[in-house]
Write an enzyme that holds these catalytic residues in place. Structure first.
Site, short mmCIF file in Angstrom:
data_model
loop_
_atom_site.label_atom_id
_atom_site.label_comp_id
_atom_site.label_asym_id
_atom_site.label_seq_id
_atom_site.Cartn_x
_atom_site.Cartn_y
_atom_site.Cartn_z
N SER A 1 3.80 7.32 6.65
CA SER A 1 3.25 7.93 5.44
C SER A 1 4.06 9.17 5.07
O SER A 1 5.25 9.08 4.85
CB SER A 1 1.77 8.23 5.63
OG SER A 1 1.14 8.54 4.42
N ASP B 1 -1.22 -1.31 -0.97
CA ASP B 1 -1.52 0.02 -0.41
C ASP B 1 -2.42 0.78 -1.39
O ASP B 1 -2.06 0.98 -2.55
CB ASP B 1 -0.22 0.79 -0.20
CG ASP B 1 -0.39 2.05 0.63
OD1 ASP B 1 -1.36 2.80 0.38
OD2 ASP B 1 0.45 2.29 1.51
N HIS C 1 -2.61 0.66 3.82
CA HIS C 1 -1.88 1.88 4.17
C HIS C 1 -1.86 2.02 5.68
O HIS C 1 -2.89 2.28 6.31
CB HIS C 1 -2.54 3.11 3.53
CG HIS C 1 -1.69 4.34 3.64
ND1 HIS C 1 -0.56 4.54 2.87
CD2 HIS C 1 -1.79 5.44 4.43
CE1 HIS C 1 0.00 5.70 3.18
NE2 HIS C 1 -0.73 6.26 4.13
#
Length: 305
Positions: free
Chosen positions: A118, A246, A274
């Protein structure tokens, strides 16, 4: 969610503290291994901790190959508040550069593969782009998973509708509590009341991230900290893994694989959420992305003389 709930967390590790040039510190948790073994360095996501499920997953993948592994915690995320009146942010590459060069200086023969998750992936890609050909030779390859290449687009998505209720609210509680704790040591370091009122990334970044780290406002921060504009400058073998479903990252913000430099490969898959990418049975779930990341780095490390 089921896979995350069922997966084991980080096992026994040793902690090392790196003093930073500005008299602060960052911590690294190490999975021990042979001194001559390749090293996997993990950069966690927003407000990640030792309990983040993907850290344990990547460490187990590394251990299965006989590698060492370490997770670099961004400032304030290791369980102890950092010293200075600042935190970390999505484009802050200085600590990664400092730690990597410290490791390669003390271990000249080390072989390193890096994985960023991320915003950790955003930091890793931005740093790779900043370095270009000057990236340490010891870095054989990198993998970035579920990356917000365009922070403005992702903030807009996270600040409305269901994502705001399910995800942003959780992040904001953690970030507001850190702002409150930092204010006890440094009264007035930011507009604390504005920080405590923040319920969106736009409001928090306007009140805290931008003024604390030298940006004009949240828009300036998002533009300058996004990794997307740096991808063309990457010269180390790099794999990008993102899911088209996502909930944090709009598909329109993903880079066009046809425009990536030769060193960068994109695997944008239909499903995975995600940092999910679940495979296997629900009671023995694992992550396809973690497995793929270590496979990719294994090929890169095997080719490094």
């Amino acid at each position: 969610m089921w896979a995350v709930a069922r997966r084991q967390h980080l096992g026994a590790v040793t902690r090392e503290r790196f003093e930073t040039p500005d008299c602060d510190f960052v911590d690294v948790d190490w999975l021990p291994g042979r001194p001559d073994a390749p090293l996997l360095l993990v950069l966690h996501g927003l407000e990640g901790t030792a309990r983040s499920h993907y850290i344990g997953g990547l460490f187990r993948q590394a251990a299965a190959r006989g590698w060492r592994a370490g997770v670099l915690y961004f400032r304030s995320c290791s369980g102890e508040m950092n010293r200075l009146p600042r935190f970390y942010h999505s484009g802050d590459t200085g600590d990664l550069d400092h730690v990597l060069r410290a490791i390669t200086t003390r271990e000249p023969a080390v072989r390193v593969g890096a994985v960023g998750i991320s915003i950790g992936g955003n930091v890793l890609l931005k740093w790779l782009g900043e370095q270009g050909d000057a990236a340490p030779e010891a870095l054989a390859g990198a993998v970035a998973i579920s990356v917000p290449f365009d922070l403005a687009a992702c903030a807009r998505m996270m600040d409305q509708g269901l994502p705001k209720i399910l995800y942003t609210a959780t992040f904001m509680r953690s970030l507001r509590e850190k702002a409150r704790a930092k204010a006890r040591a440094y009264p007035g370091f930011v507009d604390l009341q504005a920080a405590l009122r923040a319920r969106t990334f736009a409001a928090y970044d306007r009140a805290v991230t931008a003024p604390l780290h030298g940006f004009t406002d949240e828009v300036d921060y998002w533009q300058r900290a996004s990794s997307g504009p740096y991808l063309a400058r990457i010269r180390r073998p790099t794999l990008l893994i993102n899911a088209l479903d996502d909930p944090f990252i709009p598909t329109s913000s993903l880079p066009d694989p046809r425009e990536l430099p030769p060193a960068v490969r994109a695997e944008f898959v239909p499903n995975g959420g995600h940092v999910g990418f679940v495979e296997g049975r629900p009671w023995r779930a694992s992550s396809w992305a973690e497995r793929r990341a270590v496979e990719f780095l294994g090929s890169a490390l095997d080719g490094l003389c």
